[in-house]
Design an enzyme around this catalytic site. Structure first.
Site, mmCIF file in Angstrom:
data_model
loop_
_atom_site.group_PDB
_atom_site.id
_atom_site.type_symbol
_atom_site.label_atom_id
_atom_site.label_comp_id
_atom_site.label_asym_id
_atom_site.label_seq_id
_atom_site.Cartn_x
_atom_site.Cartn_y
_atom_site.Cartn_z
ATOM 1 N N HIS A 64 1.029 -1.242 -0.193
ATOM 2 C CA HIS A 64 0.219 -0.592 0.062
ATOM 3 C C HIS A 64 1.075 1.173 -0.036
ATOM 4 O O HIS A 64 2.091 1.426 0.103
ATOM 5 C CB HIS A 64 -0.915 0.072 0.809
ATOM 6 C CG HIS A 64 -0.188 0.093 2.865
ATOM 7 N ND1 HIS A 64 0.414 -1.059 2.853
ATOM 8 C CD2 HIS A 64 0.315 1.354 3.529
ATOM 9 C CE1 HIS A 64 0.379 -0.339 4.459
ATOM 10 N NE2 HIS A 64 0.534 0.679 4.433
ATOM 11 N N HIS A 105 0.312 4.434 2.250
ATOM 12 C CA HIS A 105 2.043 4.651 3.016
ATOM 13 C C HIS A 105 3.033 4.845 3.626
ATOM 14 O O HIS A 105 4.174 3.808 2.610
ATOM 15 C CB HIS A 105 1.348 4.303 4.396
ATOM 16 C CG HIS A 105 -0.135 4.631 4.761
ATOM 17 N ND1 HIS A 105 -1.399 4.052 6.155
ATOM 18 C CD2 HIS A 105 -0.994 5.651 4.312
ATOM 19 C CE1 HIS A 105 -1.911 4.243 5.553
ATOM 20 N NE2 HIS A 105 -2.050 5.289 5.068
ATOM 21 N N ASP A 108 5.044 5.178 4.796
ATOM 22 C CA ASP A 108 6.812 4.142 5.401
ATOM 23 C C ASP A 108 6.554 2.334 4.965
ATOM 24 O O ASP A 108 7.279 1.643 5.252
ATOM 25 C CB ASP A 108 5.857 3.057 6.547
ATOM 26 C CG ASP A 108 4.699 2.815 7.079
ATOM 27 O OD1 ASP A 108 4.436 3.124 6.576
ATOM 28 O OD2 ASP A 108 4.757 2.129 7.862
ATOM 29 N N HIS A 109 6.240 2.148 3.850
ATOM 30 C CA HIS A 109 6.074 1.165 3.151
ATOM 31 C C HIS A 109 6.999 1.396 2.015
ATOM 32 O O HIS A 109 7.012 0.532 0.503
ATOM 33 C CB HIS A 109 4.901 0.381 2.529
ATOM 34 C CG HIS A 109 4.155 0.136 4.106
ATOM 35 N ND1 HIS A 109 4.488 -1.227 4.492
ATOM 36 C CD2 HIS A 109 3.864 0.876 5.293
ATOM 37 C CE1 HIS A 109 3.672 -1.310 5.254
ATOM 38 N NE2 HIS A 109 3.225 -0.258 6.580
ATOM 39 N N HIS A 124 -7.470 -2.316 5.759
ATOM 40 C CA HIS A 124 -6.708 -0.686 6.100
ATOM 41 C C HIS A 124 -7.625 0.988 6.049
ATOM 42 O O HIS A 124 -8.410 0.974 5.298
ATOM 43 C CB HIS A 124 -5.191 -0.688 5.301
ATOM 44 C CG HIS A 124 -4.197 0.129 5.896
ATOM 45 N ND1 HIS A 124 -4.485 -0.221 7.561
ATOM 46 C CD2 HIS A 124 -3.116 0.881 5.516
ATOM 47 C CE1 HIS A 124 -3.161 0.676 7.882
ATOM 48 N NE2 HIS A 124 -2.413 1.269 6.695
ATOM 49 N N HIS A 137 5.490 -5.220 11.582
ATOM 50 C CA HIS A 137 5.477 -4.527 12.202
ATOM 51 C C HIS A 137 5.045 -3.760 13.374
ATOM 52 O O HIS A 137 3.562 -3.875 13.015
ATOM 53 C CB HIS A 137 4.123 -4.409 11.142
ATOM 54 C CG HIS A 137 3.871 -2.500 10.473
ATOM 55 N ND1 HIS A 137 2.344 -2.004 11.505
ATOM 56 C CD2 HIS A 137 3.967 -2.160 9.553
ATOM 57 C CE1 HIS A 137 2.242 -1.296 10.276
ATOM 58 N NE2 HIS A 137 2.731 -1.208 9.306
#
Length: 307
Positions: free
Chosen positions: A63, A65, A67-68, A140, A269
Protein backbone atom coordinates in the site's frame (compact mmCIF):
# COMPACT_ATOMS: atom_id res chain seq x y z
CA UNK A 1 13.99 -20.12 -0.70
CA UNK A 2 14.69 -17.75 2.17
CA UNK A 3 12.87 -14.75 3.58
CA UNK A 4 14.98 -11.87 4.86
CA UNK A 5 13.70 -8.90 6.87
CA UNK A 6 15.20 -5.52 5.99
CA UNK A 7 12.75 -3.52 8.11
CA UNK A 8 10.21 -4.65 10.68
CA UNK A 9 8.89 -1.56 12.43
CA UNK A 10 5.61 0.34 12.23
CA UNK A 11 4.99 3.91 11.16
CA UNK A 12 8.43 5.48 11.29
CA UNK A 13 12.08 4.43 11.64
CA UNK A 14 13.23 3.58 15.15
CA UNK A 15 16.60 2.70 16.66
CA UNK A 16 15.80 -1.01 16.86
CA UNK A 17 13.61 -1.40 13.78
CA UNK A 18 13.62 0.27 10.40
CA UNK A 19 10.35 0.61 8.49
CA UNK A 20 8.91 -2.19 6.39
CA UNK A 21 10.79 -4.08 3.71
CA UNK A 22 11.04 -7.83 3.16
CA UNK A 23 13.24 -9.71 0.68
CA UNK A 24 12.22 -13.11 -0.64
CA UNK A 25 15.46 -14.70 -1.77
CA UNK A 26 14.92 -17.01 -4.74
CA UNK A 27 18.58 -17.43 -5.58
CA UNK A 28 18.48 -21.19 -6.14
CA UNK A 29 15.10 -21.11 -7.84
CA UNK A 30 15.70 -18.24 -10.31
CA UNK A 31 18.81 -16.33 -9.26
CA UNK A 32 16.66 -13.44 -8.16
CA UNK A 33 15.36 -11.45 -5.19
CA UNK A 34 11.78 -10.20 -4.81
CA UNK A 35 11.14 -7.25 -2.48
CA UNK A 36 7.90 -6.65 -0.61
CA UNK A 37 7.59 -2.96 0.31
CA UNK A 38 10.49 -0.54 0.31
CA UNK A 39 10.34 1.68 3.36
CA UNK A 40 12.65 4.63 3.90
CA UNK A 41 16.38 3.70 3.99
CA UNK A 42 15.84 0.19 2.62
CA UNK A 43 18.89 0.64 0.39
CA UNK A 44 20.93 1.55 3.50
CA UNK A 45 19.75 -1.68 5.17
CA UNK A 46 20.81 -3.65 2.11
CA UNK A 47 24.36 -2.31 2.51
CA UNK A 48 24.65 -4.36 5.71
CA UNK A 49 23.70 -7.60 3.94
CA UNK A 50 24.90 -9.84 1.12
CA UNK A 51 21.88 -8.90 -1.02
CA UNK A 52 22.75 -7.50 -4.44
CA UNK A 53 20.38 -4.83 -5.86
CA UNK A 54 21.16 -6.10 -9.36
CA UNK A 55 19.46 -9.36 -8.36
CA UNK A 56 16.18 -7.59 -7.62
CA UNK A 57 13.70 -8.79 -10.22
CA UNK A 58 10.30 -7.81 -8.80
CA UNK A 59 9.01 -5.39 -6.19
CA UNK A 60 5.57 -5.83 -4.65
CA UNK A 61 4.10 -2.84 -2.82
CA UNK A 62 1.29 -3.57 -0.36
CA UNK A 63 0.00 0.00 0.00
CA UNK A 64 1.02 3.62 -0.45
CA UNK A 65 1.62 4.72 3.13
CA UNK A 66 5.03 6.37 3.41
CA UNK A 67 6.60 3.79 5.70
CA UNK A 68 6.17 1.24 2.90
CA UNK A 69 7.25 3.28 -0.16
CA UNK A 70 9.54 6.20 0.74
CA UNK A 71 12.65 4.14 0.00
CA UNK A 72 11.51 3.07 -3.47
CA UNK A 73 12.75 5.97 -5.65
CA UNK A 74 16.19 5.90 -4.05
CA UNK A 75 16.53 2.15 -4.43
CA UNK A 76 15.49 2.22 -8.08
CA UNK A 77 17.94 5.03 -8.76
CA UNK A 78 20.90 3.46 -6.96
CA UNK A 79 20.39 0.14 -8.71
CA UNK A 80 21.58 1.77 -11.94
CA UNK A 81 24.97 2.43 -10.31
CA UNK A 82 25.23 -1.04 -8.76
CA UNK A 83 25.39 -3.14 -11.89
CA UNK A 84 21.64 -3.46 -12.37
CA UNK A 85 20.83 -3.92 -16.06
CA UNK A 86 17.99 -6.46 -16.05
CA UNK A 87 14.35 -5.40 -16.01
CA UNK A 88 12.56 -4.69 -12.75
CA UNK A 89 8.79 -4.98 -12.45
CA UNK A 90 6.96 -3.09 -9.70
CA UNK A 91 3.47 -4.22 -8.68
CA UNK A 92 1.27 -2.09 -6.45
CA UNK A 93 -2.04 -0.32 -5.88
CA UNK A 94 -3.37 2.41 -8.15
CA UNK A 95 -1.16 5.47 -7.74
CA UNK A 96 2.16 3.61 -7.57
CA UNK A 97 2.90 4.41 -11.23
CA UNK A 98 2.35 8.14 -10.75
CA UNK A 99 4.42 8.14 -7.55
CA UNK A 100 7.42 6.46 -9.18
CA UNK A 101 7.30 8.36 -12.45
CA UNK A 102 6.88 11.72 -10.72
CA UNK A 103 9.72 11.02 -8.27
CA UNK A 104 12.11 9.97 -11.03
CA UNK A 105 11.05 12.80 -13.32
CA UNK A 106 11.37 15.63 -10.79
CA UNK A 107 14.76 14.35 -9.64
CA UNK A 108 15.83 13.90 -13.29
CA UNK A 109 16.78 10.31 -12.57
CA UNK A 110 17.68 8.15 -15.56
CA UNK A 111 17.53 4.39 -15.13
CA UNK A 112 19.94 2.21 -17.09
CA UNK A 113 17.56 -0.73 -17.02
CA UNK A 114 13.94 -1.31 -18.15
CA UNK A 115 11.31 -0.56 -15.49
CA UNK A 116 7.77 -1.91 -15.73
CA UNK A 117 5.06 -0.68 -13.35
CA UNK A 118 1.83 -2.65 -12.98
CA UNK A 119 -1.09 -1.27 -10.99
CA UNK A 120 -2.88 -4.31 -9.65
CA UNK A 121 -6.36 -5.42 -8.73
CA UNK A 122 -7.44 -8.59 -6.95
CA UNK A 123 -6.58 -11.93 -8.49
CA UNK A 124 -3.55 -13.56 -10.11
CA UNK A 125 -1.08 -10.79 -10.88
CA UNK A 126 1.87 -12.91 -12.01
CA UNK A 127 2.45 -16.43 -13.29
CA UNK A 128 5.27 -18.23 -15.05
CA UNK A 129 6.50 -21.82 -15.12
CA UNK A 130 7.76 -21.56 -11.52
CA UNK A 131 5.51 -19.26 -9.49
CA UNK A 132 2.02 -17.82 -9.16
CA UNK A 133 1.38 -14.63 -7.19
CA UNK A 134 -2.13 -13.80 -6.03
CA UNK A 135 -3.19 -10.47 -4.52
CA UNK A 136 -6.24 -9.65 -2.41
CA UNK A 137 -7.41 -6.47 -0.75
CA UNK A 138 -7.13 -6.30 3.01
CA UNK A 139 -8.79 -3.87 5.43
CA UNK A 140 -6.76 -0.74 6.01
CA UNK A 141 -7.26 3.03 5.88
CA UNK A 142 -6.23 3.05 2.21
CA UNK A 143 -6.17 0.16 -0.31
CA UNK A 144 -3.75 -2.40 1.09
CA UNK A 145 -2.96 -5.75 -0.50
CA UNK A 146 -1.75 -9.09 0.75
CA UNK A 147 0.29 -11.39 -1.49
CA UNK A 148 0.26 -15.18 -1.74
CA UNK A 149 3.37 -16.53 -3.45
CA UNK A 150 2.82 -20.07 -4.69
CA UNK A 151 5.67 -22.18 -6.01
CA UNK A 152 4.54 -24.69 -8.62
CA UNK A 153 5.15 -28.38 -7.95
CA UNK A 154 8.52 -29.67 -9.09
CA UNK A 155 9.29 -32.97 -10.80
CA UNK A 156 10.71 -35.60 -8.49
CA UNK A 157 14.41 -36.33 -8.11
CA UNK A 158 15.97 -38.10 -11.08
CA UNK A 159 16.72 -41.77 -10.28
CA UNK A 160 20.03 -41.81 -12.12
CA UNK A 161 21.09 -45.26 -10.90
CA UNK A 162 17.91 -46.77 -12.28
CA UNK A 163 18.52 -45.14 -15.68
CA UNK A 164 22.07 -46.49 -15.77
CA UNK A 165 20.73 -49.97 -14.94
CA UNK A 166 18.44 -49.59 -17.94
CA UNK A 167 21.49 -49.00 -20.13
CA UNK A 168 21.21 -45.23 -20.44
CA UNK A 169 24.42 -43.23 -20.16
CA UNK A 170 24.48 -39.80 -18.48
CA UNK A 171 23.72 -37.10 -21.04
CA UNK A 172 20.82 -35.43 -22.83
CA UNK A 173 18.41 -38.29 -22.09
CA UNK A 174 18.84 -37.71 -18.36
CA UNK A 175 17.76 -34.09 -18.84
CA UNK A 176 14.78 -35.08 -21.01
CA UNK A 177 13.58 -37.60 -18.44
CA UNK A 178 13.99 -34.99 -15.70
CA UNK A 179 11.77 -32.70 -17.76
CA UNK A 180 9.09 -35.40 -17.89
CA UNK A 181 9.58 -36.40 -21.53
CA UNK A 182 9.04 -39.94 -22.80
CA UNK A 183 12.09 -41.27 -24.66
CA UNK A 184 12.32 -43.90 -27.38
CA UNK A 185 15.72 -45.59 -27.38
CA UNK A 186 17.55 -46.91 -30.44
CA UNK A 187 16.52 -50.48 -29.58
CA UNK A 188 12.85 -49.47 -29.60
CA UNK A 189 12.30 -49.37 -25.85
CA UNK A 190 10.16 -46.49 -24.57
CA UNK A 191 11.18 -44.98 -21.26
CA UNK A 192 8.33 -43.64 -19.14
CA UNK A 193 9.71 -40.68 -17.13
CA UNK A 194 7.46 -41.57 -14.19
CA UNK A 195 9.47 -44.77 -13.70
CA UNK A 196 12.72 -42.84 -13.31
CA UNK A 197 11.62 -39.96 -11.12
CA UNK A 198 11.04 -39.87 -7.38
CA UNK A 199 7.87 -38.46 -5.83
CA UNK A 200 6.84 -35.01 -7.06
CA UNK A 201 8.03 -32.17 -4.81
CA UNK A 202 5.14 -30.03 -3.64
CA UNK A 203 5.60 -26.31 -4.15
CA UNK A 204 5.91 -24.00 -1.16
CA UNK A 205 3.53 -21.17 -0.25
CA UNK A 206 4.54 -17.89 1.39
CA UNK A 207 1.94 -15.30 2.40
CA UNK A 208 3.01 -11.70 3.02
CA UNK A 209 0.30 -9.35 4.21
CA UNK A 210 0.28 -5.57 4.19
CA UNK A 211 -1.20 -3.53 7.03
CA UNK A 212 -4.65 -4.83 7.88
CA UNK A 213 -7.40 -5.41 10.35
CA UNK A 214 -8.47 -8.98 11.02
CA UNK A 215 -10.30 -9.92 7.79
CA UNK A 216 -11.50 -12.82 5.64
CA UNK A 217 -9.12 -12.13 2.75
CA UNK A 218 -6.15 -12.50 5.09
CA UNK A 219 -7.44 -15.95 5.97
CA UNK A 220 -7.86 -16.88 2.31
CA UNK A 221 -4.37 -15.76 1.37
CA UNK A 222 -2.85 -17.62 4.31
CA UNK A 223 -4.53 -20.98 3.68
CA UNK A 224 -2.04 -23.81 4.38
CA UNK A 225 0.93 -21.48 3.86
CA UNK A 226 4.38 -22.73 4.78
CA UNK A 227 5.08 -19.28 6.20
CA UNK A 228 2.70 -16.44 7.04
CA UNK A 229 4.07 -12.93 7.57
CA UNK A 230 1.41 -10.97 9.45
CA UNK A 231 1.54 -7.54 11.02
CA UNK A 232 1.14 -7.29 14.79
CA UNK A 233 1.19 -3.58 15.50
CA UNK A 234 -0.58 -4.03 18.83
CA UNK A 235 -0.45 -6.54 21.69
CA UNK A 236 -3.21 -8.91 22.73
CA UNK A 237 -6.07 -7.12 24.47
CA UNK A 238 -5.79 -4.01 22.31
CA UNK A 239 -8.22 -5.26 19.65
CA UNK A 240 -10.40 -2.13 19.84
CA UNK A 241 -7.39 0.12 19.33
CA UNK A 242 -6.16 -2.07 16.48
CA UNK A 243 -9.57 -1.89 14.80
CA UNK A 244 -9.73 1.89 15.13
CA UNK A 245 -6.30 2.26 13.52
CA UNK A 246 -6.83 -0.47 10.86
CA UNK A 247 -4.21 -2.78 12.30
CA UNK A 248 -3.98 -6.19 14.03
CA UNK A 249 -2.90 -7.62 17.36
CA UNK A 250 -0.63 -10.55 18.15
CA UNK A 251 -3.67 -12.67 18.99
CA UNK A 252 -5.44 -11.82 15.73
CA UNK A 253 -2.37 -12.72 13.66
CA UNK A 254 -2.11 -16.04 15.49
CA UNK A 255 -5.80 -16.74 15.03
CA UNK A 256 -5.46 -16.25 11.26
CA UNK A 257 -2.49 -18.65 11.20
CA UNK A 258 -4.39 -21.25 13.22
CA UNK A 259 -7.60 -21.09 11.18
CA UNK A 260 -5.68 -21.10 7.89
CA UNK A 261 -3.66 -24.18 8.83
CA UNK A 262 -0.29 -22.46 8.35
CA UNK A 263 2.96 -24.18 9.23
CA UNK A 264 4.73 -21.12 10.63
CA UNK A 265 3.85 -17.54 11.62
CA UNK A 266 6.19 -14.57 11.89
CA UNK A 267 4.98 -11.31 13.41
CA UNK A 268 6.20 -8.01 11.96
CA UNK A 269 5.33 -4.29 11.74
CA UNK A 270 6.01 -3.99 15.46
CA UNK A 271 5.23 -0.66 17.09
CA UNK A 272 8.13 1.22 18.68
CA UNK A 273 6.07 1.38 21.89
CA UNK A 274 7.36 -2.16 22.51
CA UNK A 275 11.04 -2.36 23.37
CA UNK A 276 13.32 -5.38 23.17
CA UNK A 277 12.17 -6.63 26.57
CA UNK A 278 8.55 -6.69 25.35
CA UNK A 279 9.17 -8.73 22.23
CA UNK A 280 9.26 -12.06 24.05
CA UNK A 281 5.87 -11.28 25.59
CA UNK A 282 4.42 -10.46 22.16
CA UNK A 283 5.55 -13.86 20.88
CA UNK A 284 4.16 -15.59 23.99
CA UNK A 285 0.76 -13.97 23.41
CA UNK A 286 0.62 -15.34 19.87
CA UNK A 287 1.94 -18.77 20.88
CA UNK A 288 -1.04 -19.27 23.17
CA UNK A 289 -3.12 -19.58 19.99
CA UNK A 290 -0.52 -20.67 17.42
CA UNK A 291 2.58 -22.33 18.95
CA UNK A 292 4.89 -22.11 15.92
CA UNK A 293 5.24 -18.34 16.09
CA UNK A 294 8.32 -16.14 15.82
CA UNK A 295 8.84 -12.39 15.73
CA UNK A 296 10.70 -10.54 12.99
CA UNK A 297 13.78 -8.45 13.62
CA UNK A 298 15.80 -6.41 11.16
CA UNK A 299 18.26 -8.73 9.35
CA UNK A 300 16.53 -11.89 10.53
CA UNK A 301 16.36 -14.67 7.94
CA UNK A 302 13.89 -17.57 7.76
CA UNK A 303 14.58 -20.60 5.58
CA UNK A 304 11.56 -22.17 3.90
CA UNK A 305 12.41 -25.84 3.30
CA UNK A 306 11.00 -28.02 0.57
CA UNK A 307 7.86 -29.86 1.55
Amino acid sequence: MDLFFLGTGAGMPAKLRNVTSIALKLLEERGAVWLFDVGEATQHQILHTSLKPRRIEKIFITHLHGDHIYGLPGLLSSRSFQGGESEVTVYGPKGIKEYIEMSLSLSQTYLKYPLSIIEISEGIIFEDDQFIVEARLLEHGIPSYGYRIMEKDRPGTLLADKLIEAGVKPGPIFRQIKNGESITLEDGRVLDPNEFLGPEQKGRVVTILGDTRYCENALMLAKEADLLIHEATFSKGEETLAYDYFHSTTYQAADIARKAGCKQLCLTHISSRYDRNDWRELVAEAMETFPNTDIAEDFKEIHIPLR
